[in-house]
Design an enzyme around this catalytic site. Structure first.
Site, PDB file in Angstrom:
ATOM      1  N   CYS A 313     -83.520 -54.729  23.482  1.00 19.81           N
ATOM      2  CA  CYS A 313     -82.002 -54.378  23.276  1.00 19.81           C
ATOM      3  C   CYS A 313     -81.796 -52.785  23.596  1.00 19.81           C
ATOM      4  O   CYS A 313     -82.632 -52.261  22.676  1.00 19.81           O
ATOM      5  CB  CYS A 313     -81.138 -54.477  22.212  1.00 19.81           C
ATOM      6  SG  CYS A 313     -80.669 -56.359  22.200  1.00 19.81           S
ATOM      7  N   ILE A 314     -80.984 -52.091  24.287  1.00 17.06           N
ATOM      8  CA  ILE A 314     -81.000 -50.682  24.321  1.00 17.06           C
ATOM      9  C   ILE A 314     -79.425 -50.406  24.208  1.00 17.06           C
ATOM     10  O   ILE A 314     -78.559 -51.225  24.777  1.00 17.06           O
ATOM     11  CB  ILE A 314     -81.427 -50.252  25.724  1.00 17.06           C
ATOM     12  CG1 ILE A 314     -81.164 -48.730  26.135  1.00 17.06           C
ATOM     13  CG2 ILE A 314     -80.744 -50.971  27.059  1.00 17.06           C
ATOM     14  CD1 ILE A 314     -81.882 -48.099  27.191  1.00 17.06           C
ATOM     15  N   LEU A 315     -79.234 -49.232  23.802  1.00 18.15           N
ATOM     16  CA  LEU A 315     -77.708 -48.886  23.509  1.00 18.15           C
ATOM     17  C   LEU A 315     -77.719 -47.261  23.476  1.00 18.15           C
ATOM     18  O   LEU A 315     -78.768 -46.718  22.711  1.00 18.15           O
ATOM     19  CB  LEU A 315     -77.281 -49.296  22.103  1.00 18.15           C
ATOM     20  CG  LEU A 315     -75.802 -48.912  21.918  1.00 18.15           C
ATOM     21  CD1 LEU A 315     -74.791 -49.251  22.683  1.00 18.15           C
ATOM     22  CD2 LEU A 315     -75.519 -48.956  20.407  1.00 18.15           C
ATOM     23  N   ARG A 322     -73.369 -41.985  30.328  1.00 17.19           N
ATOM     24  CA  ARG A 322     -73.348 -41.213  31.262  1.00 17.19           C
ATOM     25  C   ARG A 322     -73.774 -39.531  31.203  1.00 17.19           C
ATOM     26  O   ARG A 322     -73.361 -38.866  32.188  1.00 17.19           O
ATOM     27  CB  ARG A 322     -71.852 -41.079  31.974  1.00 17.19           C
ATOM     28  CG  ARG A 322     -71.346 -42.452  32.429  1.00 17.19           C
ATOM     29  CD  ARG A 322     -72.288 -43.203  33.292  1.00 17.19           C
ATOM     30  NE  ARG A 322     -72.626 -42.870  34.623  1.00 17.19           N
ATOM     31  CZ  ARG A 322     -71.738 -43.113  35.745  1.00 17.19           C
ATOM     32  NH1 ARG A 322     -70.696 -43.758  35.711  1.00 17.19           N
ATOM     33  NH2 ARG A 322     -72.113 -42.643  36.975  1.00 17.19           N
ATOM     34  N   GLY A 326     -79.392 -42.798  28.373  1.00 15.17           N
ATOM     35  CA  GLY A 326     -79.630 -43.933  28.804  1.00 15.17           C
ATOM     36  C   GLY A 326     -81.048 -43.911  29.604  1.00 15.17           C
ATOM     37  O   GLY A 326     -82.286 -44.697  29.278  1.00 15.17           O
ATOM     38  N   GLU A 347     -85.940 -56.996  28.682  1.00 14.26           N
ATOM     39  CA  GLU A 347     -85.520 -58.307  28.447  1.00 14.26           C
ATOM     40  C   GLU A 347     -84.375 -58.818  29.160  1.00 14.26           C
ATOM     41  O   GLU A 347     -83.469 -58.178  29.381  1.00 14.26           O
ATOM     42  CB  GLU A 347     -85.398 -58.512  26.648  1.00 14.26           C
ATOM     43  CG  GLU A 347     -85.085 -60.137  26.491  1.00 14.26           C
ATOM     44  CD  GLU A 347     -84.761 -60.015  25.074  1.00 14.26           C
ATOM     45  OE1 GLU A 347     -85.809 -59.819  24.157  1.00 14.26           O
ATOM     46  OE2 GLU A 347     -83.788 -60.666  24.659  1.00 14.26           O
ATOM     47  N   SER A 351     -77.337 -56.429  31.049  1.00 16.09           N
ATOM     48  CA  SER A 351     -76.012 -56.406  31.233  1.00 16.09           C
ATOM     49  C   SER A 351     -75.639 -55.536  32.495  1.00 16.09           C
ATOM     50  O   SER A 351     -76.560 -55.064  33.153  1.00 16.09           O
ATOM     51  CB  SER A 351     -75.317 -55.656  30.077  1.00 16.09           C
ATOM     52  OG  SER A 351     -75.693 -54.180  30.038  1.00 16.09           O
TER      53      SER A 351
HETATM   54  N1  ACO Z   1     -70.734 -46.980  35.763  1.00 19.94           N
HETATM   55  C1  ACO Z   1     -71.461 -46.687  37.056  1.00 19.94           C
HETATM   56  N2  ACO Z   1     -73.106 -46.211  37.104  1.00 19.94           N
HETATM   57  C2  ACO Z   1     -73.417 -46.291  35.632  1.00 19.94           C
HETATM   58  C3  ACO Z   1     -72.701 -46.586  34.465  1.00 19.94           C
HETATM   59  C4  ACO Z   1     -71.277 -46.944  34.657  1.00 19.94           C
HETATM   60  N3  ACO Z   1     -70.377 -47.024  33.419  1.00 19.94           N
HETATM   61  N4  ACO Z   1     -73.351 -46.504  33.324  1.00 19.94           N
HETATM   62  C5  ACO Z   1     -74.775 -45.934  33.759  1.00 19.94           C
HETATM   63  N5  ACO Z   1     -74.732 -46.040  35.333  1.00 19.94           N
HETATM   64  C6  ACO Z   1     -75.762 -45.923  36.106  1.00 19.94           C
HETATM   65  C7  ACO Z   1     -75.682 -44.695  36.711  1.00 19.94           C
HETATM   66  O1  ACO Z   1     -76.274 -44.658  38.048  1.00 19.94           O
HETATM   67  C8  ACO Z   1     -75.943 -43.578  35.842  1.00 19.94           C
HETATM   68  O2  ACO Z   1     -76.438 -42.476  36.610  1.00 19.94           O
HETATM   69  P1  ACO Z   1     -75.528 -41.298  36.875  1.00 19.94           P
HETATM   70  O3  ACO Z   1     -74.674 -40.881  35.678  1.00 19.94           O
HETATM   71  O4  ACO Z   1     -76.483 -40.009  37.150  1.00 19.94           O
HETATM   72  O5  ACO Z   1     -74.605 -41.666  37.987  1.00 19.94           O
HETATM   73  C9  ACO Z   1     -77.349 -44.224  35.272  1.00 19.94           C
HETATM   74  O6  ACO Z   1     -76.738 -45.817  35.279  1.00 19.94           O
HETATM   75  C10 ACO Z   1     -78.179 -43.769  34.250  1.00 19.94           C
HETATM   76  O7  ACO Z   1     -77.119 -43.337  33.317  1.00 19.94           O
HETATM   77  P2  ACO Z   1     -77.443 -42.701  31.977  1.00 19.94           P
HETATM   78  O8  ACO Z   1     -76.415 -41.581  31.650  1.00 19.94           O
HETATM   79  O9  ACO Z   1     -78.829 -42.317  31.994  1.00 19.94           O
HETATM   80  O10 ACO Z   1     -77.220 -43.924  30.944  1.00 19.94           O
HETATM   81  P3  ACO Z   1     -76.441 -44.014  29.730  1.00 19.94           P
HETATM   82  O11 ACO Z   1     -76.606 -42.830  28.709  1.00 19.94           O
HETATM   83  O12 ACO Z   1     -74.976 -44.129  30.315  1.00 19.94           O
HETATM   84  O13 ACO Z   1     -77.029 -45.471  29.103  1.00 19.94           O
HETATM   85  C11 ACO Z   1     -77.086 -47.763  28.804  1.00 19.94           C
HETATM   86  C12 ACO Z   1     -77.049 -46.514  29.646  1.00 19.94           C
HETATM   87  C13 ACO Z   1     -78.115 -47.477  27.758  1.00 19.94           C
HETATM   88  C14 ACO Z   1     -77.167 -49.117  29.569  1.00 19.94           C
HETATM   89  C15 ACO Z   1     -75.455 -47.574  28.167  1.00 19.94           C
HETATM   90  O14 ACO Z   1     -74.547 -47.811  29.244  1.00 19.94           O
HETATM   91  C16 ACO Z   1     -75.188 -48.869  26.992  1.00 19.94           C
HETATM   92  O15 ACO Z   1     -75.627 -48.555  26.090  1.00 19.94           O
HETATM   93  N6  ACO Z   1     -74.274 -49.756  27.406  1.00 19.94           N
HETATM   94  C17 ACO Z   1     -73.946 -50.576  26.454  1.00 19.94           C
HETATM   95  C18 ACO Z   1     -74.992 -51.559  26.009  1.00 19.94           C
HETATM   96  C19 ACO Z   1     -75.747 -52.295  27.410  1.00 19.94           C
HETATM   97  O16 ACO Z   1     -75.042 -52.822  28.131  1.00 19.94           O
HETATM   98  N7  ACO Z   1     -77.107 -52.212  26.998  1.00 19.94           N
HETATM   99  C20 ACO Z   1     -77.856 -52.753  28.024  1.00 19.94           C
HETATM  100  C21 ACO Z   1     -78.146 -54.445  27.839  1.00 19.94           C
HETATM  101  S1  ACO Z   1     -79.372 -54.894  28.733  1.00 19.94           S
HETATM  102  C22 ACO Z   1     -80.777 -55.061  27.682  1.00 19.94           C
HETATM  103  O17 ACO Z   1     -80.629 -54.547  26.390  1.00 19.94           O
HETATM  104  C23 ACO Z   1     -82.159 -55.190  28.162  1.00 19.94           C
END
Ligand code: ACO
Length: 468
Positions: A313-315, A322, A326, A347, A351
């Site tokens: 899991c990642i958060l 953004r 991440g 895994e 999402s």
């Molecule tokens: N809309 C569009 N593109 C997005 C979005 C969004 N809301 N969020 C991330 N991205 C894409 C973009 O390409 C982004 O790059 P950019 O900002 O240069 O356009 C890229 O992903 C990476 O963005 P980061 O800033 O590095 O990632 P962030 O800090 O936002 O973290 C994460 C990503 C961890 C998935 C976060 O959105 C999160 O915690 N979400 C909620 C929990 C979740 O869904 N976790 C993944 C579950 S799956 C698993 O755990 C295996």
């Protein structure tokens, strides 16, 4: 305070609340494309629950929605005013956008009957009738449900999906506060019953170093005054340019890791809450300053995963999203795999945000290798060896960008260097921290598995055997 502290710390001992085990509907998909349930018979008034309605969205537009729950709006003396707050799910948005709106912003949809008929038609379409040969030689018809979408709902049957939706349909906490940040929650989190009994908590206060949570800020501050640490427990394994990462063994730091799972559940719809944290390692990412270490995000990882996942899991907390955290967390997970000389993958199912972030990371890394490449030949396994990204993820990313072509009976990687450079720069020109592997003070968790099929060596060997 004692009661709240006990409630918070009882997180470790609390019996699991029966929530559905896995996933939510596919990203951006309606809650369910199946026929909506009939309005409930016993009703407190207002628009019946489960009705198809129009609800005002943030930009003022009226959008199709389903009414999931409702509450009286009460006056100062606690008496119902005859008006309601409605909890709605917007048909076109992910569940994290579900929200409360008052009666002025919800109205019955004149096209509800049409929408219902459409849902019914779709439900029929989703059932494919197949003929199966019986043992006695005859045939019988069997119905197979088509998979709604290949995404988060993967691996979850219809009944489990509905149960998950039903139990978690209304968020039980509106906001969480941690450190200097206050955030709106996205999903339901199955908090211990001692703390939450069906009422909606407006704000839940997390102490940022112990992750104990409280219903009242004063209680959290009293706890903070006594708490000795200014950082998460566990071992600091990385520190560089304002970022520090701590490794926690779930078996040793049970309470912290379980509290972390409660926090994460507010932003992760499709993951099971990890009650049994013992088999996992947790990596907690913090920013540090003169006041201590501030929680940014985390990821968990099984100590040994037979499926080869290097991340469960990642958060990144919404207030940090953004901003490149991440990518930093994902990069960190692959740096550990590189040190272990293994391949890794997140895994599944991912999402919607997980999918976007991983694709961005894989593209950045793979195009980085391609642009530097000078030699005559580069294979998928070379890319795997250099990056520790699993071969399937390498292939999927290259295919997504149209780099794999079928030529003379074989698949070849074929691209224009200018295009590679442009793509790489797009993903490289991004704000946010980058992992410096030389600052990593870490040794792999010792595992007792004799033949580990996820080592790079084993993968290369398997590929060679396949080709022979
Ligand atoms: N809309 C569009 N593109 C997005 C979005 C969004 N809301 N969020 C991330 N991205 C894409 C973009 O390409 C982004 O790059 P950019 O900002 O240069 O356009 C890229 O992903 C990476 O963005 P980061 O800033 O590095 O990632 P962030 O800090 O936002 O973290 C994460 C990503 C961890 C998935 C976060 O959105 C999160 O915690 N979400 C909620 C929990 C979740 O869904 N976790 C993944 C579950 S799956 C698993 O755990 C295996």
């Amino acid at each position: 305070m004692a009661a709240a502290a006990a409630a918070a710390s009882s997180a470790a001992a609390a019996p699991p609340v029966p929530i559905a085990s896995a996933v939510a509907p596919a990203p951006g998909a309606p809650r369910s494309s199946k026929k909506p349930k009939k309005p409930e018979k016993e009703d407190i008034g207002g628009i019946p629950t489960n009705s198809l309605v129009l609800a005002k969205w943030r930009d003022g537009s009226w959008r199709r929605a389903t009414l999931l729950h409702k509450q009286h709006i009460r006056d100062g003396a606690g008496e119902p005013t005859g008006r309601f707050n409605y909890y709605v799910h917007y048909d076109d948005f992910n569940r994290r956008m579900d929200t409360w709106v008052n009666s002025d912003n919800v109205k019955e949809d004149p096209d509800a009957a049409l929408r219902e008929a459409e849902a019914e038609r779709k439900e029929k379409e989703d059932v494919r009738v197949e003929k199966r040969q019986r043992e006695d030689g005859g045939t019988e018809e069997i119905a197979t449900f088509l998979e709604e979408q290949h995404g988060e709902a993967e691996g979850m049957d219809e009944a489990a999906l509905r149960e998950h939706e039903e139990v978690t349909k209304v968020k039980n906490v509106n906001f969480v506060e941690i450190g200097r940040h206050r955030m709106e929650t996205w999903y339901f989190s199955p908090l211990p019953k001692e703390l939450w009994q069906d009422e909606i908590i407006d704000t839940l206060y997390f102490h940022e170093h112990s992750l104990r949570f409280f219903k009242h800020k004063a209680e959290m501050l009293r706890h903070a005054a006594k708490w000795p640490l200014k950082h998460p427990p566990g071992d600091e394994v990385y520190r560089h340019q304002g970022m520090a990462v701590f490794e926690l063994d779930g078996a040793k730091e049970k309470e912290y890791c379980q509290n972390l799972s409660y926090l994460a559940k507010f932003f992760l719809d499709h993951k099971t809450l990890q009650w049994d944290v013992d088999p996992f390692l947790f990596y907690v990412f913090t920013e540090y300053d003169e006041f201590g270490y501030h929680f940014v995000g985390y990821y968990s990882k099984e100590k040994y995963c037979d499926a080869g996942y290097n991340l469960a899991c990642i958060l990144a907390l919404p207030c940090f999203q953004r901003r490149g955290f991440g990518r930093f967390i994902i990069q960190f997970s692959y740096e550990l795999s590189r040190k272990e000389r293994r391949v890794g993958s997140p895994e599944k199912p991912l999402s919607d945000l997980g999918q976007l972030s991983y694709r961005a990371y894989w593209t950045w890394v793979l195009f980085g290798v391609l642009r530097r490449f000078q030699g005559p030949e580069l294979s998928i396994m070379d890319l795997v060896r250099i990056t520790s990204i699993k071969p399937e993820d390498v292939m999927a990313t290259l295919q997504y960008h149209g780099l794999i072509k079928y030529y003379n009976g074989t698949y070849v990687l074929c691209t224009d260097p200018a295009l590679v450079e442009a793509k790489f720069q797009k993903y490289n020109n991004k704000k946010g921290p980058v992992v410096d592997p030389s600052k990593l003070h870490w040794a792999p968790y010792p595992i007792t598995v004799k033949r580990d099929k996820w080592t790079i060596r084993a993968k290369l060997q398997a590929r060679t055997e396949e080709e022979m």
